[in-house]
Design an enzyme around this catalytic site. Structure first.
Site, PDB file in Angstrom:
ATOM      1  CD  GLU A   7       2.071   1.851   2.815  1.00  0.00           C
ATOM      2  OE1 GLU A   7       2.724   0.791   2.922  1.00  0.00           O
ATOM      3  OE2 GLU A   7       0.839   1.850   2.661  1.00  0.00           O
ATOM      4  CB  ILE A  56       2.895  -0.645  -5.074  1.00  0.00           C
ATOM      5  CG1 ILE A  56       4.206   0.026  -4.637  1.00  0.00           C
ATOM      6  CG2 ILE A  56       1.690   0.095  -4.521  1.00  0.00           C
ATOM      7  CD1 ILE A  56       4.493  -0.033  -3.163  1.00  0.00           C
TER       8      ILE A  56
END
Length: 193
Positions: A88, A172
């Site tokens: 990420e 997210i």
């Protein structure tokens, strides 16, 4: 010679799978690695890198306040580290990318970062922008659009599966929230063609 690597793509290209395979390869040779993932990514489990194909590994969390050079230097002094792996990586700050480059340059530890290049509006994430600028080696991991061409972009979807064109850069989500597309289909879905 240690390098700063950036493996980038859209969603569903196997970034986490590739990262976990790299970690396994180092560990199989009795080498120590340190894994990091973004604290804000809680899709599967906090403090864990999880691949969509079902493999996972515990990882250290990072946030905007994490000082990578300091943390890695401390752990390297206790136990020699052979590689740093960051999942990420789009959520890194400019300063953190610089810190990771210092890990490579000052500690001679390779750093492998994996992340999404652009957001749902086609704009670079901060971490991706500076990794693209400062990494020693760039590698694109590929996935495909619904038409079969290479997917370069993602669109965000609402609960009804409709394309969202505005909103915060960071939200997210997984397959229920994002769809990887080629440039042409991205532009069509955004109403730009």
């Amino acid at each position: 010679m240690a390098k700063l690597y950036f493996y980038y793509s859209t969603m569903n290209a196997g970034k986490s799978t590739t990262l976990l395979q790299s970690a396994y390869n180092y560990k199989e040779r009795n080498m120590n690695v340190r894994l990091y993932t973004a604290a804000i990514d809680d899709r599967f489990a906090v403090g864990q890198i999880t691949s969509r194909i079902g493999i996972n590994q515990p990882a250290n969390l990072f946030s905007a306040s994490t000082n990578f050079e300091q943390d890695i230097r401390q752990h390297h002094a206790q136990e020699k580290l052979s590689c740093i792996l960051v999942d990420e990586a789009q959520f890194l700050t400019k300063e953190q990318v610089y810190q990771l480059s210092d890990v490579v340059d000052k500690l001679s530890i390779p750093v492998l970062c994996y992340g999404i290049r652009t957001d749902f509006q086609g704009n670079l994430f901060e971490g991706s922008q500076y990794l693209l600028a400062w990494a020693d080696q760039l590698e694109e991991l590929k996935t495909i659009c619904e038409c079969g061409r290479k997917a370069n972009f993602v669109v965000r979807l609402n609960a009804n599966g409709e394309v969202v064109k505005d909103g915060e850069q960071i939200q997210i989500g997984g397959n229920e929230s994002y769809l990887s597309l080629c440039r042409q289909h991205f532009k069509q879905k955004m109403g730009w063609l």
